[in-house]
Design an enzyme around this catalytic site. Structure first.
Site, mmCIF file in Angstrom:
data_model
loop_
_atom_site.group_PDB
_atom_site.id
_atom_site.type_symbol
_atom_site.label_atom_id
_atom_site.label_comp_id
_atom_site.label_asym_id
_atom_site.label_seq_id
_atom_site.Cartn_x
_atom_site.Cartn_y
_atom_site.Cartn_z
ATOM 1 N N GLY A 195 0.828 -1.190 0.000
ATOM 2 C CA GLY A 195 0.000 0.000 0.000
ATOM 3 C C GLY A 195 0.866 1.244 0.000
ATOM 4 N N ASN A 226 3.674 5.587 4.980
ATOM 5 C CA ASN A 226 4.875 5.505 5.790
ATOM 6 C C ASN A 226 5.273 4.067 6.123
ATOM 7 O OD1 ASN A 226 6.744 6.002 8.106
ATOM 8 N ND2 ASN A 226 6.153 8.124 7.664
ATOM 9 N N GLU A 262 0.393 -1.518 -7.051
ATOM 10 C CA GLU A 262 -0.468 -0.496 -7.632
ATOM 11 C C GLU A 262 0.263 0.819 -7.893
ATOM 12 O OE1 GLU A 262 -4.702 -1.669 -5.596
ATOM 13 O OE2 GLU A 262 -3.171 -0.740 -4.357
ATOM 14 N N ASN A 283 -11.198 6.230 3.451
ATOM 15 C CA ASN A 283 -10.922 6.301 2.015
ATOM 16 C C ASN A 283 -11.735 5.251 1.258
ATOM 17 O OD1 ASN A 283 -9.068 8.272 2.675
ATOM 18 N ND2 ASN A 283 -7.327 6.883 2.657
#
Lengths: 504, 504
Positions: A268, A271, A293, A383
């Site tokens: 993903g 951080n 991605e 999100n």
């Protein structure tokens, strides 16, 4: 490439964003480019928002349905949300203004697996697509498009939409030419065939997006950067999370379940993901691959020093420094980075075939290994699920990472029962916090609870979870997945009431 | 085929089930054949259970870990459970005695997507496989096996196990020869290749299971039928559920989103599934295909009259009458039925490529489209997720079917929040009860709630759900997925307290 707009007919359709926005009607369903703050149209959505506000000033509602690749930026989601111009939005967003409107119930938001979006559009599940608004780096003489910094669902929007508006962004580097791989072998069932990709660096498509010039109603030129922000330095918590995961990889290599080259990495954004990649570098790994991605700054480092030999993605998400670095060594990176459509980057067939190692963040997990990736206290979306489910379900390993607490300890990210489920107990193999790692493979729910509490929970919450689990073991009607239903969501209720999951 | 045991060396290893059971040690991990009450070993597990009870009489614990294809029968799961002989069981079960022990917390049960089982075994996630106990119809001269009425994970167990016990069941018809298709092209990543199946009737493998004769430590001959029970006649509720779904299919055909041949059908086992298949026949459909897990009696009807032209599965589940019918027309059925390994019957790559129409039962759904397929009141498991997730996630349409109430109305199968999530809101497109059908495609959570309450809920519970939803809309902190956390599981709590979800 001589000029940015190589097709004479399309050069004649250049106009301002405001003029292009005049061609958009209320109620349209619009597919826009954009994935993780890259490659989204910079001017037309803003001009459309201006037009919406002007129209609304006259009492006429003006809203559209907006489909993208994933999250975009203030110039798109923010502008249209502020104009109250979005009736329905999918499949992923991260804009504060948009999020606020969704959570106030003022608009509809569909949170969809990224691998499902293109096919659902082709199946007709979202209705007719009226318009595509697509950012490109350049238009070629035959009308095809050199994609910009993300591919996302652009192929699907261009193919399905009745009309097309192209934004040619002079800021996007022409040097990206040759990095994209647009697969045109998809079909509707029963006509689908195997997708001929067996390694992350296989090229199975074309470098350009096909575009029927007759559908193009406007071309708008822009000179605006992507939503690139500099990355925060890696914090101590993320480093510890990464450390546990890398230690686990070493353990799996020692057991013979992974090779020293691991398997294609999916990670993903953010951080923790950066910390894991940096940790792999420090840990002496090399010859790894990524089938993921998004390409972030740290991936450039890993490619440059051979830790990663090739990276496949659907989008860039580089900081200004990262872009400079990328351009300075473009010939090197062009051979090692491939940008694909998101139906291919996230395709279950390919994720399973390649055996990706899926590493995604989460909001919370429960003691039985169910994961919430999207909601605060079960009701407010943050999100969206993005591609996490595509990789978690189909990968070789499905790892979810989070600090053990949030909001200075007021929230435990390990709870008795998650308030919303995005990844079920059937789809989660490893949980990691800065406290440690819970390897859930081959464990029953009760066995999972023990390792999650022991290895992942923060010391403040560990005894509370242990107490819940023991009382559930004693009093639960069924003891396959022991729960006290009246208490299962009490931690979230307490947080809503007091702002703190900890009892007074 | 001249005789049931054609390999001389293996013929010399024939012994009684009791003798074979003596070769099994406490603590072993054993892969057994069996899928949905078909093709499971009939004698050795029972003999093992007898031995366990004798041993335990002397104070020595004797338990093993049991992996199968799916559910088996009293002679396997029931016998071993009664002997308290199972330490861990996966991936699916439906035995009353076994279920009771799981829900009393006396043994560990792993509820796993059926498409994940074989690969997780190959990945080493379940540890070393000590033994395979596999029912076969016959042993060929080269030692390979003519499979019996299910294939399940037999290929994987035979390949991975250190030792093998074969039960040759004379009851299984030799006429099945040629119906099985065992795919040997699987591999571990990074060596996986596309699976070359593009139609339900493609044959991509071999008709027999490979088996290394040197690993075979015992051959046991049996003459016992599968757990075949006659089917109950289709009840009115199931007929109405089927009617709504078939009306929906007609609507989709009219809209051009489905062809009159639909797409390959997957359907669960039981009365509702039978009603749907019977309804397709009555509705004049023809030339359909099935890519599913289990062949039931009604599929024979559909094949016989051309409603279905070909059916792919991993198991038979025929009644005694169905078996007679099958054998009476074996040449016809052999051309139209293919039994595969369950990693292929349920493979996400293939389910997505074929675009299956997934139709599965459920325990409950909530107003936002999350589905519970496994748990009563969040804690007691019924059977397991089986293959429902493989098809729901990857198919063209993901339909879940249930009567709107259970236990004479004491339970609503539509609830404010499901007590356990097996299929998330991201994976569910259609819900059907006898009340009607909710088409959730392209809807936000709030929009879904409206159609679920209006179309699917029973009139007794509809106003209660409506009341919950309206109050949640008003008071929920976030309004993307409105919930009242203190009440979300109250219906289940009430059921546990009073035996009825309805308020007094």
């Amino acid at each position: 490439m001589d000029k940015r707009i190589g097709h004479a007919g399309l050069a004649s359709r250049v106009m301002t964003a405001a003029q292009a926005a005049e061609l958009i009607d209320p109620g349209m369903t619009i597919g826009m480019s954009g994935f993780t703050g890259a490659g989204y149209p910079k001017a037309v959505p803003k001009a459309l928002a201006d037009r919406m506000m002007a129209t609304q000033g006259h009492g006429d509602p003006f809203r559209v349905r907006v489909l993208t690749g994933a999250s975009t930026a203030p110039e798109l989601d923010g502008a249209l949300a502020r104009a109250d111009g979005i009736d329905m939005r999918l499949p992923y967003q991260s804009d504060p203004e948009l999020r606020a409107r969704i959570n106030r119930g003022e608009m509809d938001y569909l949170d969809i697996h990224l691998s499902h979006v293109a096919q659902y559009a082709w199946f007709g599940f979202f209705g007719k697509l009226d318009l595509a608004v697509i950012e490109a780096t350049a238009i070629l003489p035959d009308g095809s498009l050199l994609p910009s910094s993300s591919v996302g669902n652009n192929k699907t929007w261009l193919d399905l939409a009745d009309k097309v508006i192209i934004e040619v962004n002079h800021w996007q580097p022409l040097e990206m030419d040759g990095m994209h791989d647009i697969y045109y072998g998809t079909a509707l069932p029963p006509h689908r065939r195997p997708i001929p990709l067996i390694k992350p660096d296989d090229r199975i498509g074309e470098p350009y997006l096909r575009c029927d010039p007759d559908k193009v109603i406007a071309v708008v030129e822009t000179h605006a950067p992507d939503r690139n922000s500099a990355f925060a330095p890696i914090d101590e918590t993320s480093k510890r999370i990464a450390g546990h995961l890398i230690e686990f990889f070493r353990h799996e290599i020692a057991k013979g379940r992974l090779s020293p080259q691991l398997l294609p990495l999916q990670s993903g954004v953010g951080n923790i993901a950066n910390a894991v990649l940096a940790g792999l570098q420090e840990g002496g790994f090399s010859g790894l691959t990524a089938y993921t991605e998004v390409i972030q700054d740290c991936m450039l480092d890993l490619l440059a020093n051979g830790v990663v030999s090739v990276a496949s993605a659907t989008s860039f998400s580089l900081s200004p420094v990262g872009i400079e670095r990328f351009l300075a060594d473009i010939e090197f990176f062009r051979k090692r980075i491939i940008l694909r459509t998101q139906e291919i980057s996230n395709h279950p067939e390919l994720v399973r075939r390649l055996g990706c190692i899926a590493m995604n963040g989460m909001v919370e997990a429960d003691i039985y290994g169910n994961v919430n990736s999207t909601h605060v206290a079960g009701t407010s979306i943050i999100n969206g699920i993005g591609g996490s489910g595509d990789f978690a379900r189909n990968g070789f390993l499905s790892c979810f990472l989070t600090p053990s607490t949030a909001k200075n300890g007021a929230i435990s990210c390990l709870v008795p029962m998650v308030s919303h489920v995005d990844h079920t107990e059937h789809d989660v193999s490893v949980l990691v916090t800065e406290q440690g790692l819970a390897d859930l493979r081959g464990l029953s729910p009760r066995q999972r609870a023990k390792v999650v509490i022991e290895h992942c929970a923060h010391p403040t919450y560990r005894p509370l979870l242990q107490d819940y689990f023991e009382r559930a073991l004693h009093s639960s009607r069924g003891k396959h997945t022991p729960h006290l239903l009246a208490e299962a969501l009490a931690w979230h209720e307490r947080f809503l009431e007091t702002g703190d999951m900890r009892p007074k």
